[in-house]
Design a protein around this motif. Structure first.
Motif, PDB file in Angstrom:
ATOM      1  N   GLY A  48      -1.598  -4.604   3.138  1.00 27.41           N
ATOM      2  CA  GLY A  48      -0.642  -4.580   2.042  1.00 27.41           C
ATOM      3  C   GLY A  48       0.803  -4.780   2.444  1.00 27.41           C
ATOM      4  N   ILE A  49       1.052  -5.385   3.587  1.00 31.25           N
ATOM      5  CA  ILE A  49       2.430  -5.648   4.011  1.00 31.25           C
ATOM      6  C   ILE A  49       3.009  -6.763   3.153  1.00 31.25           C
ATOM      7  CG2 ILE A  49       3.903  -6.464   5.895  1.00 31.25           C
ATOM      8  CD1 ILE A  49       1.918  -5.164   7.816  1.00 31.25           C
ATOM      9  N   GLY A  50       4.125  -6.508   2.517  1.00 27.92           N
ATOM     10  CA  GLY A  50       4.800  -7.498   1.693  1.00 27.92           C
ATOM     11  C   GLY A  50       4.174  -7.725   0.329  1.00 27.92           C
ATOM     12  N   ALA A  51       3.192  -6.932  -0.020  1.00 24.14           N
ATOM     13  CA  ALA A  51       2.526  -7.105  -1.320  1.00 24.14           C
ATOM     14  C   ALA A  51       3.094  -6.120  -2.331  1.00 24.14           C
ATOM     15  CB  ALA A  51       1.030  -6.886  -1.175  1.00 24.14           C
ATOM     16  N   GLY A  52       3.164  -6.564  -3.548  1.00 19.35           N
ATOM     17  CA  GLY A  52       3.594  -5.677  -4.624  1.00 19.35           C
ATOM     18  C   GLY A  52       2.452  -4.763  -5.055  1.00 19.35           C
ATOM     19  N   ALA A  53       2.722  -3.900  -5.983  1.00 20.82           N
ATOM     20  CA  ALA A  53       1.709  -2.953  -6.445  1.00 20.82           C
ATOM     21  C   ALA A  53       0.566  -3.635  -7.182  1.00 20.82           C
ATOM     22  CB  ALA A  53       2.360  -1.911  -7.346  1.00 20.82           C
ATOM     23  N   THR A  54       0.823  -4.790  -7.785  1.00 23.47           N
ATOM     24  CA  THR A  54      -0.219  -5.468  -8.558  1.00 23.47           C
ATOM     25  C   THR A  54      -1.138  -6.326  -7.690  1.00 23.47           C
ATOM     26  OG1 THR A  54       1.258  -7.338  -8.985  1.00 23.47           O
ATOM     27  CG2 THR A  54       1.205  -5.546 -10.616  1.00 23.47           C
ATOM     28  N   SER A  55      -0.748  -6.629  -6.473  1.00 24.14           N
ATOM     29  CA  SER A  55      -1.568  -7.504  -5.631  1.00 24.14           C
ATOM     30  C   SER A  55      -2.218  -6.733  -4.484  1.00 24.14           C
ATOM     31  CB  SER A  55      -0.723  -8.650  -5.086  1.00 24.14           C
ATOM     32  OG  SER A  55       0.309  -8.144  -4.278  1.00 24.14           O
ATOM     33  N   ALA A  56      -2.684  -5.540  -4.768  1.00 22.22           N
ATOM     34  CA  ALA A  56      -3.339  -4.735  -3.749  1.00 22.22           C
ATOM     35  C   ALA A  56      -4.662  -5.358  -3.340  1.00 22.22           C
ATOM     36  CB  ALA A  56      -3.550  -3.314  -4.265  1.00 22.22           C
ATOM     37  N   PHE A  57      -5.025  -5.158  -2.095  1.00 22.88           N
ATOM     38  CA  PHE A  57      -6.267  -5.699  -1.543  1.00 22.88           C
ATOM     39  C   PHE A  57      -7.478  -5.235  -2.361  1.00 22.88           C
ATOM     40  CE2 PHE A  57      -9.850  -5.248   1.413  1.00 22.88           C
ATOM     41  CZ  PHE A  57      -9.966  -6.539   1.866  1.00 22.88           C
ATOM     42  N   TRP A  64     -13.542 -12.211  -2.219  1.00 24.60           N
ATOM     43  CA  TRP A  64     -12.201 -12.451  -1.664  1.00 24.60           C
ATOM     44  C   TRP A  64     -11.916 -11.471  -0.531  1.00 24.60           C
ATOM     45  CZ3 TRP A  64      -7.690  -9.809  -0.967  1.00 24.60           C
ATOM     46  CH2 TRP A  64      -6.543 -10.567  -0.728  1.00 24.60           C
ATOM     47  N   GLN A  65     -12.259 -10.215  -0.728  1.00 25.32           N
ATOM     48  CA  GLN A  65     -12.050  -9.199   0.308  1.00 25.32           C
ATOM     49  C   GLN A  65     -12.849  -9.519   1.568  1.00 25.32           C
ATOM     50  OE1 GLN A  65     -13.164  -5.510  -1.514  1.00 25.32           O
ATOM     51  NE2 GLN A  65     -11.283  -5.365  -2.736  1.00 25.32           N
ATOM     52  N   ALA A  66     -14.118  -9.897   1.391  1.00 26.87           N
ATOM     53  CA  ALA A  66     -14.964 -10.215   2.539  1.00 26.87           C
ATOM     54  C   ALA A  66     -14.430 -11.424   3.303  1.00 26.87           C
ATOM     55  CB  ALA A  66     -16.395 -10.471   2.072  1.00 26.87           C
ATOM     56  N   ALA A  67     -14.020 -12.456   2.592  1.00 30.43           N
ATOM     57  CA  ALA A  67     -13.480 -13.651   3.238  1.00 30.43           C
ATOM     58  C   ALA A  67     -12.188 -13.322   3.975  1.00 30.43           C
ATOM     59  CB  ALA A  67     -13.239 -14.748   2.207  1.00 30.43           C
ATOM     60  N   THR A  68     -11.335 -12.513   3.376  1.00 28.23           N
ATOM     61  CA  THR A  68     -10.064 -12.153   4.006  1.00 28.23           C
ATOM     62  C   THR A  68     -10.291 -11.362   5.288  1.00 28.23           C
ATOM     63  OG1 THR A  68      -8.976 -12.151   1.858  1.00 28.23           O
ATOM     64  CG2 THR A  68      -7.856 -10.989   3.632  1.00 28.23           C
ATOM     65  N   ILE A  69     -11.202 -10.409   5.262  1.00 29.21           N
ATOM     66  CA  ILE A  69     -11.492  -9.625   6.467  1.00 29.21           C
ATOM     67  C   ILE A  69     -12.145 -10.497   7.530  1.00 29.21           C
ATOM     68  CG2 ILE A  69     -12.898  -7.731   7.377  1.00 29.21           C
ATOM     69  CD1 ILE A  69     -12.311  -6.270   4.722  1.00 29.21           C
TER      70      ILE A  69
END
Length: 141
Positions: A48-57, A64-69
């Motif tokens: 969550g570095i540089g992310a706003g409250a609405t774009s939480a992981f 999307w989470q699996a691909a990102t990890i």
């Protein structure tokens, strides 16, 4: 007087790298730096570095989470292997590049279908294959 030493001759028991081998190593180092940046970017998204409250992981889809990890881990592993110019580094990097291309091509809903990523990844793979072939040709048999 001795003749100048060529790339195929031995220097202190080691063979001096040829022109294409040197270019391949520089390409691998550049791809290592790029993979390191990509991996760190994906980890920044995860934590969550540089992310706003609405774009939480946690608010994104499971795919999307699996691909990102997956890319957060594989890009950093590839970066280490590429920097060392190890064979396994090239394999891991090729796996990451082909995976990203396949993800963008077959599952555009996960990352939004960045169609510029596909030609860029394919161009890097083609450059890697071409440099590898040229480096292999200059080695004595």
């Amino acid at each position: 007087m001795s003749a100048p030493i060529t790339a195929a001759e031995s220097i202190g028991g080691q063979t001096a790298p040829g022109l294409w081998t040197g270019r391949l190593v520089w390409f691998l180092r550049a791809m290592a730096a790029l993979s390191m940046l990509k991996g760190l970017y994906h980890w920044a998204v995860v934590v969550g570095i540089g992310a706003g409250a609405t774009s939480a992981f946690e608010s994104n889809s499971t795919a999307w989470q699996a691909a990102t990890i997956f890319f957060a881990v594989i890009d950093l592993v590839a970066a280490v292997g590429l920097w060392l110019a190890a064979v396994w580094g090239g394999v891991v990097w090729l796996t990451a590049a082909i995976s990203m291309t396949a993800l963008e091509l077959f599952f555009p809903e996960i990352y939004g279908g960045g169609f510029l990523i596909m030609p860029a990844e394919l161009a890097m793979i083609a450059a890697y294959v071409a440099l590898s072939v040229m480096a292999a040709r200059e080695r004595p048999e």
